[in-house]
Design a protein around this motif. Structure first.
Motif, PDB file in Angstrom:
ATOM      1  N   ASP A  98     -19.651 -30.524 -27.975  1.00 57.13           N
ATOM      2  CA  ASP A  98     -20.810 -31.185 -28.579  1.00 57.13           C
ATOM      3  C   ASP A  98     -21.753 -30.224 -29.284  1.00 57.13           C
ATOM      4  O   ASP A  98     -22.780 -30.632 -29.827  1.00 57.13           O
ATOM      5  CB  ASP A  98     -21.578 -31.993 -27.529  1.00 57.13           C
ATOM      6  CG  ASP A  98     -22.248 -31.114 -26.474  1.00 57.13           C
ATOM      7  OD1 ASP A  98     -21.967 -29.888 -26.434  1.00 57.13           O
ATOM      8  OD2 ASP A  98     -23.039 -31.662 -25.680  1.00 57.13           O
ATOM      9  N   SER A 175     -25.539 -28.347 -33.143  1.00 52.71           N
ATOM     10  CA  SER A 175     -25.111 -29.613 -32.554  1.00 52.71           C
ATOM     11  C   SER A 175     -25.702 -30.752 -33.367  1.00 52.71           C
ATOM     12  O   SER A 175     -26.553 -30.545 -34.236  1.00 52.71           O
ATOM     13  CB  SER A 175     -25.592 -29.726 -31.103  1.00 52.71           C
ATOM     14  OG  SER A 175     -27.005 -29.842 -31.066  1.00 52.71           O
ATOM     15  N   ALA A 179     -26.511 -35.131 -29.752  1.00 53.65           N
ATOM     16  CA  ALA A 179     -26.133 -34.252 -28.645  1.00 53.65           C
ATOM     17  C   ALA A 179     -27.350 -33.550 -28.071  1.00 53.65           C
ATOM     18  O   ALA A 179     -27.476 -33.382 -26.853  1.00 53.65           O
ATOM     19  CB  ALA A 179     -25.104 -33.226 -29.117  1.00 53.65           C
TER      20      ALA A 179
END
Length: 257
Positions: A98, A175, A179
């Motif tokens: 992620d 990310s 996330a």
């Protein structure tokens, strides 16, 4: 009488020799680290820990971390970890892909929380997410003396003590906004980006000279296209506004480590 006197003198002599030869506490000494960047952070930091017995005097210097959430200082919690391999995470630790290396993903390398380095007050793992006692803003110093336990001393002695500063900037974390603002693995009331490690380094004896930076950047920085994250003081607690507009209520002190 002379024999009894001789025995008494001998006992005193043996006691004196034993005391003279008794080693200091195993962890006594100075430990340092130049903290490495983790999770896309642009910050820097150094830490020195001088230990005598069960008393540790810390000098922590941090700069360049995320500074504010909507004009209020960003709370950066920080800990001494141990009981594992004594190393900081790398991008390979991001097992779910992620873009954020979480505390859980890092744990096999640096272990659990042994002590919370607060700005004042208690320093137990129970204060791990106490934002009121965290470092405040992007640049700060913590200088204080506190008591450490046997587990922390053992980690320092065997080279597995790792220092972490937590709290990411959504503008530089590699990310997605989703996330970053997803529930933290430490407490679902917090966004993942607020509890993930930002700076990390293994505490090594100062006489060894080199101070390795234990962390590694997780990738190129990306600009967040979401609304700005926010932190608002509210009574005895704190509210963290997530990177996608969600709001997270934070208790004054959280006992989870």
């Amino acid at each position: 009488m002379n024999k009894m006197r001789l025995l008494a003198v001998s006992a005193l002599a043996l006691s004196a020799v034993a005391m003279a030869g008794a080693p200091a506490m195993a962890a006594d000494g100075s430990y340092s680290s130049t903290l490495g960047q983790v999770n896309g952070t642009t910050g820097t930091g150094t830490v020195t820990l001088d230990v005598v017995g069960d008393q540790a005097t810390i000098d922590l210097q941090v700069s360049g971390l995320a500074e504010t959430f909507q004009g209020a200082p960003y709370p950066h919690v920080q800990h001494i970890h141990g009981g594992a391999a004594g190393v900081c995470p790398t991008p390979a630790n991001d097992t779910n892909g992620d873009g954020i290396i979480s505390v859980t993903e890092s744990a096999p390398g640096y272990g659990g929380i042994l002590a919370t380095v607060t700005t004042s007050g208690p320093t137990t793992p129970a204060e791990a997410l106490n934002l009121q006692l965290a470092g405040q803003g992007g640049t700060y110093t913590v200088q204080r003396t506190f008591t450490i336990d046997a587990a922390t001393m053992a980690a320092l002695e065997n080279g597995t003590a790792v220092f972490n500063v937590h709290g990411l900037d959504p503008a530089t974390t590699p990310s997605t906004p989703e996330a970053f603002s997803a529930p933290s693995d430490l407490d679902p009331a917090l966004p993942a980006g607020a509890t993930a490690p930002a700076l990390c380094g293994t505490l090594v004896p100062a006489q060894m000279g080199s101070m390795p930076s234990g962390g590694a950047d997780t990738g190129a920085a990306v600009e967040s296209t979401s609304t700005s994250a926010g932190l608002i003081a509210l009574g005895g607690g704190v509210l963290l506004a997530g990177a996608v507009g969600g709001t997270y209520a934070v208790r004054r002190s959280m006992a989870k480590a």
